[in-house]
Scaffold this motif. Structure first.
Motif, PDB file in Angstrom:
ATOM      1  N   GLY A   1      -7.266  -5.835   2.568  1.00 43.96           N
ATOM      2  CA  GLY A   1      -6.026  -5.995   3.030  1.00 43.96           C
ATOM      3  C   GLY A   1      -5.110  -5.310   2.072  1.00 43.96           C
ATOM      4  O   GLY A   1      -4.313  -4.645   2.413  1.00 43.96           O
ATOM      5  N   ARG A   2      -5.356  -5.675   0.955  1.00 46.63           N
ATOM      6  CA  ARG A   2      -4.384  -5.146  -0.153  1.00 46.63           C
ATOM      7  C   ARG A   2      -4.812  -3.670  -0.524  1.00 46.63           C
ATOM      8  O   ARG A   2      -3.610  -2.730  -0.526  1.00 46.63           O
ATOM      9  N   GLU A   3      -6.046  -3.053  -0.209  1.00 43.39           N
ATOM     10  CA  GLU A   3      -6.264  -1.815  -0.248  1.00 43.39           C
ATOM     11  C   GLU A   3      -5.506  -1.134   0.974  1.00 43.39           C
ATOM     12  O   GLU A   3      -4.723  -0.032   0.523  1.00 43.39           O
ATOM     13  N   ASP A   4      -5.606  -1.747   1.896  1.00 42.36           N
ATOM     14  CA  ASP A   4      -4.988  -0.894   3.285  1.00 42.36           C
ATOM     15  C   ASP A   4      -3.662  -0.807   2.929  1.00 42.36           C
ATOM     16  O   ASP A   4      -2.699   0.207   3.263  1.00 42.36           O
ATOM     17  N   ARG A   5      -2.951  -2.064   2.369  1.00 42.05           N
ATOM     18  CA  ARG A   5      -1.438  -1.770   2.112  1.00 42.05           C
ATOM     19  C   ARG A   5      -1.054  -0.568   1.123  1.00 42.05           C
ATOM     20  O   ARG A   5       0.042  -0.174   1.161  1.00 42.05           O
ATOM     21  N   GLN A   6      -1.940  -0.758   0.161  1.00 41.14           N
ATOM     22  CA  GLN A   6      -1.649   0.189  -0.846  1.00 41.14           C
ATOM     23  C   GLN A   6      -1.677   1.608  -0.481  1.00 41.14           C
ATOM     24  O   GLN A   6      -0.860   2.739  -0.742  1.00 41.14           O
TER      25      GLN A   6
END
Length: 105
Positions: A61-66
């Motif tokens: 999820g964090r990777e996608d947001r970044q």
């Protein structure tokens, strides 16, 4: 310095111009290396924290947001967002690999 360049032969002007560009590129490359080193110091600490607290090495999820955030920054900077995503993905994959190694001990 520009006035001096006008008195040089055309080939010498090109070489001087190219040399200035290359010096700038060299400075930028050095800055990138130091920025990556600093980033990896921080992600190393994150990996240690995750390993200590039994957290997963990856956070999709964090990777996608970044990636979405940096794609937009790339657009704002008139940089190819696909290139930016590939570059970031390469870095993220390396960080995850380090986190997995820390978790395995």
């Amino acid at each position: 310095m520009r006035q001096k360049a006008r008195h040089l032969e055309p080939e010498a002007q090109v070489d001087e111009t190219l040399q200035r560009y290359r010096e700038s590129i060299d400075n930028i490359d050095a800055a990138l290396v130091f920025m990556l080193a600093e980033r990896f110091k921080v992600t190393q600490a994150v990996g240690e924290h995750k390993a200590t607290h039994d957290l997963p090495p990856a956070d999709p999820g964090r990777e996608d947001r970044q990636i979405a955030r940096l794609r937009q920054l790339a657009l704002d900077a008139k940089l190819d967002p696909d290139f930016t995503e590939k570059f970031l993905r390469f870095i993220i994959d390396e960080v995850i690999r380090h986190h997995e190694q820390l978790r395995e001990g």
